[in-house]
Write a protein that holds these residues in place. Structure first.
Motif, short mmCIF file in Angstrom:
data_model
loop_
_atom_site.label_atom_id
_atom_site.label_comp_id
_atom_site.label_asym_id
_atom_site.label_seq_id
_atom_site.Cartn_x
_atom_site.Cartn_y
_atom_site.Cartn_z
N VAL A 189 0.85 -1.18 0.00
CA VAL A 189 0.00 0.00 0.00
C VAL A 189 0.90 1.24 0.00
O VAL A 189 1.82 1.37 0.80
N GLY A 190 0.62 2.16 -0.89
CA GLY A 190 1.43 3.36 -1.03
C GLY A 190 2.44 3.28 -2.14
O GLY A 190 3.05 4.29 -2.50
N LEU A 191 2.65 2.09 -2.70
CA LEU A 191 3.58 1.92 -3.82
C LEU A 191 2.81 2.02 -5.14
O LEU A 191 1.59 1.82 -5.19
N SER A 192 3.53 2.27 -6.20
CA SER A 192 2.91 2.24 -7.52
C SER A 192 2.69 0.79 -7.95
O SER A 192 3.26 -0.14 -7.37
N VAL A 193 1.87 0.62 -8.95
CA VAL A 193 1.58 -0.74 -9.42
C VAL A 193 2.86 -1.40 -9.93
O VAL A 193 3.11 -2.59 -9.68
N LYS A 194 3.70 -0.66 -10.60
CA LYS A 194 4.95 -1.20 -11.12
C LYS A 194 5.87 -1.64 -10.00
O LYS A 194 6.48 -2.72 -10.05
N LYS A 246 -5.11 7.12 -8.66
CA LYS A 246 -4.20 8.26 -8.69
C LYS A 246 -4.29 9.08 -7.42
O LYS A 246 -3.46 9.96 -7.17
N LYS A 247 -5.31 8.83 -6.59
CA LYS A 247 -5.47 9.50 -5.31
C LYS A 247 -4.67 8.77 -4.24
O LYS A 247 -4.29 7.62 -4.40
N THR A 248 -4.45 9.46 -3.14
CA THR A 248 -3.72 8.86 -2.02
C THR A 248 -4.68 8.01 -1.19
O THR A 248 -5.90 8.20 -1.23
N PRO A 249 -4.15 7.06 -0.40
CA PRO A 249 -5.03 6.25 0.46
C PRO A 249 -5.84 7.07 1.44
O PRO A 249 -6.96 6.68 1.79
N ALA A 250 -5.31 8.25 1.89
CA ALA A 250 -6.08 9.08 2.83
C ALA A 250 -7.33 9.65 2.18
O ALA A 250 -8.35 9.86 2.85
N GLU A 251 -7.28 9.92 0.90
CA GLU A 251 -8.43 10.48 0.20
C GLU A 251 -9.48 9.42 -0.14
O GLU A 251 -10.59 9.78 -0.55
N LEU A 252 -9.13 8.17 0.02
CA LEU A 252 -10.04 7.08 -0.33
C LEU A 252 -10.46 6.29 0.90
O LEU A 252 -10.63 5.08 0.85
N ARG A 253 -10.64 6.99 2.06
CA ARG A 253 -10.97 6.30 3.30
C ARG A 253 -12.31 5.59 3.20
O ARG A 253 -12.46 4.46 3.67
N SER A 254 -13.32 6.23 2.62
CA SER A 254 -14.63 5.58 2.50
C SER A 254 -14.56 4.33 1.63
O SER A 254 -15.18 3.31 1.93
N LYS A 255 -13.79 4.41 0.57
CA LYS A 255 -13.63 3.24 -0.30
C LYS A 255 -12.90 2.11 0.42
O LYS A 255 -13.26 0.94 0.28
N ILE A 256 -11.92 2.47 1.25
CA ILE A 256 -11.17 1.46 2.00
C ILE A 256 -12.08 0.80 3.04
O ILE A 256 -12.03 -0.42 3.23
N ASP A 257 -12.94 1.61 3.72
CA ASP A 257 -13.87 1.02 4.69
C ASP A 257 -14.84 0.08 4.01
O ASP A 257 -15.20 -0.98 4.57
N GLN A 258 -15.28 0.41 2.84
CA GLN A 258 -16.19 -0.46 2.11
C GLN A 258 -15.50 -1.78 1.75
O GLN A 258 -16.10 -2.86 1.86
N LEU A 259 -14.24 -1.71 1.33
CA LEU A 259 -13.50 -2.93 1.01
C LEU A 259 -13.21 -3.75 2.26
O LEU A 259 -13.22 -4.99 2.22
N ASN A 260 -12.98 -3.08 3.39
CA ASN A 260 -12.76 -3.81 4.63
C ASN A 260 -13.99 -4.60 5.04
O ASN A 260 -13.89 -5.72 5.57
N SER A 261 -15.17 -4.04 4.81
CA SER A 261 -16.39 -4.78 5.14
C SER A 261 -16.58 -6.02 4.28
O SER A 261 -17.27 -6.96 4.67
N LEU A 262 -15.94 -6.01 3.12
CA LEU A 262 -16.05 -7.17 2.22
C LEU A 262 -14.95 -8.19 2.44
O LEU A 262 -15.20 -9.41 2.36
N TYR A 263 -13.73 -7.74 2.70
CA TYR A 263 -12.58 -8.65 2.72
C TYR A 263 -11.95 -8.82 4.09
O TYR A 263 -11.07 -9.64 4.25
N ARG A 264 -12.37 -8.03 5.09
CA ARG A 264 -11.80 -8.17 6.43
C ARG A 264 -12.89 -8.63 7.38
O ARG A 264 -14.01 -8.09 7.39
N MET A 265 -12.58 -9.59 8.19
CA MET A 265 -13.54 -10.12 9.17
C MET A 265 -13.33 -9.38 10.48
O MET A 265 -12.22 -9.36 11.03
N LYS A 266 -14.42 -8.74 11.00
CA LYS A 266 -14.33 -8.03 12.26
C LYS A 266 -14.62 -8.99 13.41
O LYS A 266 -15.58 -9.75 13.37
N VAL A 267 -13.83 -8.88 14.45
CA VAL A 267 -13.98 -9.72 15.63
C VAL A 267 -14.57 -8.88 16.74
O VAL A 267 -14.04 -7.81 17.09
N ASP A 268 -15.72 -9.30 17.31
CA ASP A 268 -16.39 -8.58 18.39
C ASP A 268 -15.69 -8.91 19.69
O ASP A 268 -15.80 -10.03 20.21
N THR A 269 -14.98 -7.94 20.23
CA THR A 269 -14.23 -8.16 21.47
C THR A 269 -15.05 -7.84 22.72
O THR A 269 -14.54 -7.97 23.84
#
Length: 361
Positions: A189-194, A246-269
């Motif tokens: 994360v933070g690197l270019s695709v290349k 082309k945007k930075t990860p900070a500018e795509l926080r909502s998109k990252i949260d949406q992907l986390n709900s799909l690919y990350r499993m939340k554990v209820d502590t």
């Protein structure tokens, strides 16, 4: 008609034609002798076992042409050594005749490396042996292609299929030993695709889906999400999916949260941890043997035989002189029979027969 044939003009023309024919024949043979060097023959020099450079120089001095034929390499002879001459040495040939030299080459003839990359190692080794290549070291390298040939090394350098090398050369073969287990996922994360492709390849993973936010294929887009997450462990060869923009990860926080709900499993502590009691392994019940009381053995009482009262008998002299009677013999037999019965049935008392009183007058 005959008179015209013997005309002097005809005879002169005939004579001139004969002279011209004979002259042409003579000139033809003379020209052939000159052109073919008729009668001018030279012996073939013996250049066997000499180097090809010395043999060529000797043939040039003798006015002979040469043709070099490289035979199969024979390690018993020196490189560039003349092995055979045709025509044989000592034969007389005309000046300018071409002499054929059979020369031992410097090394084995070159052959092309067969295409055995990504092939099963057993079949690949057989194919390499068929073309005349010898396999030296077999190097095993982690790879998802287990038992497949990955690379071919010649003198320490990787060579591609089709490269020509001397026959009977020794080559090394790199074979896949199977994928490595539990490799940590790198953080791209933070690197270019290349740049991410290079890091993923070094970590022995593969690039899977690359989703560009704007739909382009620009390799300079920045990675803002990856799956699996950094720090997870996977086996070698697993694919990593990337999301780039082309945007930075900070500018795509909502998109990252949406992907986390799909690919990350939340554990209820907030829930208390579940406690599991260990249940001992099931064992078969053991039973102690019950003591068995001995069974009393009752012995049958055997009645004792009653004593037989002796009766009055005569003096011994009279008894000894008494002749035996049938009654006495019968008593004796009866006594024997009673003894046998007593031996067979000891439970019953044996009664002795009473003696009979005999009166002698």
């Amino acid at each position: 008609m005959l008179k015209s044939l013997f005309n002097w003009k005809v005879l002169v023309n005939l004579l001139v034609a004969i002279v011209v024919f004979v002259g042409l024949v003579w000139l033809t043979f003379r020209w052939l002798e000159y052109h073919t060097n008729h009668g001018q023959e030279v012996p073939v020099p013996n250049v066997v076992n000499k180097s090809v450079h010395d043999a060529v120089k000797i043939l040039d001095d003798a006015g002979l042409e040469y043709d070099v034929d490289s035979a199969n390499y024979d390690p018993k002879y020196r490189p560039f050594q003349v092995l055979q001459v045709y025509p044989s040495p000592g034969s007389r040939v005309k000046d300018g005749r071409t002499i054929r030299l059979r020369v031992n080459p410097r090394t084995w003839a070159q052959i092309a490396i067969p295409d055995v990359i990504n092939k099963y190692s057993g079949l690949g080794f057989q194919r390499l042996d068929q073309v005349g290549l010898k396999v030296g070291d077999t190097i095993y390298e982690p790879s998802i292609q287990k038992d497949a040939i990955l690379r071919i090394l010649f003198k320490g350098n990787s060579v591609k299929p089709g490269t020509r090398i001397p026959r009977f050369s020794v080559i090394d073969v790199v074979v896949g030993s199977g994928p490595m287990r539990n490799i940590s996922i790198p953080n791209v994360v933070g690197l270019s695709v290349k740049e991410a492709r290079v890091v993923i390849a070094k970590s022995m993973f593969e690039v899977g889906l690359v989703d560009h936010e704007d739909g382009s294929k620009d390799e300079s887009d920045i990675i803002y999400y990856q799956d699996p997450a950094a720090g997870d462990v996977r086996d070698q060869g697993m694919q990593m999916d990337l999301w780039a923009s082309k945007k930075t990860p900070a500018e795509l926080r909502s998109k990252i949260d949406q992907l986390n709900s799909l690919y990350r499993m939340k554990v209820d502590t907030s829930l208390p941890p579940v406690h599991y009691d260990e249940i001992p392994a099931h064992q078969e019940p053991s039973y102690d043997p019950v003591p068995v009381a001995p069974i009393p053995v009752t012995k049958k009482e055997v009645p004792k035989p009653e004593p037989v009262k002796p009766e009055a008998t005569k003096p011994a002299a009279s008894t000894e002189n008494k002749p035996k009677t049938p009654a006495s013999s019968t008593a004796a037999n009866t006594g024997t029979t009673h003894k046998q019965a007593a031996s067979t049935t000891p439970q019953q008392p044996v009664q002795k027969p009473k003696a009979k009183k005999v009166v002698v007058e």
